[in-house]
Design a protein around this motif. Structure first.
Motif, PDB file in Angstrom:
ATOM      1  N   LEU A 176     -30.219 -30.507  60.053  1.00  0.00           N
ATOM      2  CA  LEU A 176     -29.989 -31.888  59.632  1.00  0.00           C
ATOM      3  C   LEU A 176     -28.521 -32.286  59.669  1.00  0.00           C
ATOM      4  CD1 LEU A 176     -32.373 -31.902  56.528  1.00  0.00           C
ATOM      5  CD2 LEU A 176     -32.866 -32.694  58.845  1.00  0.00           C
ATOM      6  N   GLY A 177     -27.659 -31.351  60.038  1.00  0.00           N
ATOM      7  CA  GLY A 177     -26.225 -31.625  60.013  1.00  0.00           C
ATOM      8  C   GLY A 177     -25.768 -32.501  61.165  1.00  0.00           C
ATOM      9  N   LEU A 178     -24.643 -33.147  60.964  1.00  0.00           N
ATOM     10  CA  LEU A 178     -24.031 -33.974  61.999  1.00  0.00           C
ATOM     11  C   LEU A 178     -23.070 -33.120  62.820  1.00  0.00           C
ATOM     12  CD1 LEU A 178     -23.202 -37.162  59.888  1.00  0.00           C
ATOM     13  CD2 LEU A 178     -25.221 -36.730  61.292  1.00  0.00           C
ATOM     14  N   SER A 179     -22.888 -33.501  64.063  1.00  0.00           N
ATOM     15  CA  SER A 179     -21.954 -32.794  64.934  1.00  0.00           C
ATOM     16  C   SER A 179     -21.516 -33.745  66.031  1.00  0.00           C
ATOM     17  CB  SER A 179     -22.622 -31.553  65.542  1.00  0.00           C
ATOM     18  OG  SER A 179     -23.609 -31.940  66.488  1.00  0.00           O
ATOM     19  N   CYS A 180     -20.678 -33.245  66.915  1.00  0.00           N
ATOM     20  CA  CYS A 180     -20.235 -34.076  68.034  1.00  0.00           C
ATOM     21  C   CYS A 180     -21.389 -34.404  68.977  1.00  0.00           C
ATOM     22  CB  CYS A 180     -19.106 -33.381  68.791  1.00  0.00           C
ATOM     23  SG  CYS A 180     -19.572 -31.778  69.492  1.00  0.00           S
ATOM     24  N   LYS A 181     -22.483 -33.647  68.867  1.00  0.00           N
ATOM     25  CA  LYS A 181     -23.645 -33.880  69.725  1.00  0.00           C
ATOM     26  C   LYS A 181     -24.785 -34.592  69.001  1.00  0.00           C
ATOM     27  CE  LYS A 181     -22.795 -29.653  72.381  1.00  0.00           C
ATOM     28  NZ  LYS A 181     -23.365 -28.343  72.796  1.00  0.00           N
ATOM     29  N   ARG A 182     -24.628 -34.850  67.704  1.00  0.00           N
ATOM     30  CA  ARG A 182     -25.751 -35.381  66.930  1.00  0.00           C
ATOM     31  C   ARG A 182     -25.240 -36.386  65.913  1.00  0.00           C
ATOM     32  NH1 ARG A 182     -28.875 -30.622  65.369  1.00  0.00           N
ATOM     33  NH2 ARG A 182     -27.312 -30.313  63.763  1.00  0.00           N
TER      34      ARG A 182
END
Length: 375
Positions: A176-182
């Protein structure tokens, strides 16, 4: 070997193509097209790529497809490839994009392109597990609340080695984490409800999914179970089951996967072996025009407290067993917490996330219980 029965492409005659039921004029053209490809292309892989795009089509008889395929890979060996990726498509895969960015860094002068160097990359992963797995963890944006002491440690108590020793993590939190791809507005689930084949495809963004999972995780805590308790899911694979699964893991419990096709005795056996303390299920299963009872089988299995939802998405319209809870009432317990982030329960990588049973299990014999660890 099937390819031993076929001629090489340059040895196939027009009459042999005709013998497969192909008209003479068409056979002549096919033969010429293949000859032109053989003149221009050298490797079997490139030859097959051109033949499959320029020569073959569904209207040609299947034996001709076989003639072309095995003729192309006549000298390849006993196990010719069933499919070869298009170079542009290969570059768009996760491993392709990784190698495009970091291939020279990881493989040095050996690197040329993702397809050619895939075997080199596989060898690199075996020879350099620390570098490889750190790269993978970085690519997947996996974070640990307590980082591992190393990637892989030789340990006689762990056949094959001990992975990520000392680490603590929550896999659902990473999902559920945010990232540069999400990003929050990315669509992460698409589905169409059973029986609604003519309806538009539904979708859920990451932000929406997070809120649904957090709410279920809060509701799970109202059951008063100890962390690490087993909670079963006996329902079809739909969007709610995805939410429930991730919520169970996020809240520090263990999922017990039970197929929705099982009879009460089979459900009961799995519940006993896993020591499940609660179970999520549906009133019914909708399969086309068929309505199949599910909750009644869970009750007959003498399941623990059940959280029951309606297969039709509306409010539940059936009498429940004493102590069981409707999905609506279950979530209503924590409705004031909707939208508030649930603090993920991190566990050692030696902990478990799932207990599942191999397919085909019947009775008390033949079980193969698989406990899935956090890593």
């Amino acid at each position: 070997m099937a390819n031993s029965y076929y001629k090489a492409l340059d040895a196939i005659s027009v009459s042999e193509i005709q013998a497969l039921g192909i008209p003479p004029a068409v056979a002549e053209k096919l033969h010429k097209d293949v000859a032109d490809i053989l003149t221009a292309v050298a490797s079997p892989a490139d030859t097959w790529a051109h033949i499959s795009k320029r020569v073959l089509h569904p209207d040609l008889p299947f034996p001709f497809h076989q003639m072309m395929y095995y003729g192309c890979f006549k000298d390849f060996g006993p196990d010719p490839p069933a499919w070869l990726p298009d170079p542009d498509s290969a570059r768009l895969t996760n491993v392709g994009q990784l190698l495009e960015r970091r291939g020279k860094e990881l493989l040095g002068s050996k690197y040329s392109d993702p397809i050619t160097c895939f075997s080199d990359f596989q060898e690199f992963s075996v020879a350099n597990p620390e570098v490889y797995w750190k790269t993978v963890l970085d690519e997947l944006s996996i974070s640990f609340s307590v980082p591992p002491e190393c990637i892989l440690r030789e340990n006689p108590s762990y056949p094959g080695g001990q992975w990520f020793p000392g680490a603590c993590v929550n896999p659902a939190k990473n999902c559920l984490g945010l990232s540069c791809k999400r990003a929050l507005n990315d669509e992460v689930i698409k589905w169409r409800d059973e029986g609604n084949d003519d309806s538009p495809v539904s979708s859920m963004t990451l932000e929406e999914l997070r809120k649904e999972i957090w709410l279920v995780a809060y509701a799970l805590d109202t059951l008063g179970l100890d962390r690490g308790s087993s909670i079963a899911i006996d329902m079809p694979m739909n969007v709610k089951s995805v939410v429930i699964y991730l919520a169970i893991v996020l809240a520090g419990y263990v999922v017990v996967s039970i197929a929705d096709s099982f009879a009460p005795s089979e459900i009961s056996t799995r519940l006993k072996i896993s020591a499940a303390r609660a179970i999520f299920t549906q009133d019914l299963i909708i399969r086309g025009d068929r309505i199949i009872p599910l909750y009644s089988r869970v009750v007959d299995a003498q399941a623990p407290v059940a959280i029951v939802m309606s297969a039709k998405g509306s409010n539940l319209n059936m009498k429940l067993r004493d102590g069981d809870i409707s999905w609506h009432d279950f979530l209503d317990r924590v409705k004031n917490l909707r939208g508030q982030e649930f603090a993920a329960v991190d566990q050692s990588v030696e902990g478990f996330t799932n207990i599942l049973f191999s397919s085909g299990t019947t009775g008390n014999l033949g079980f193969r219980v698989v406990a899935v660890k956090l890593h």
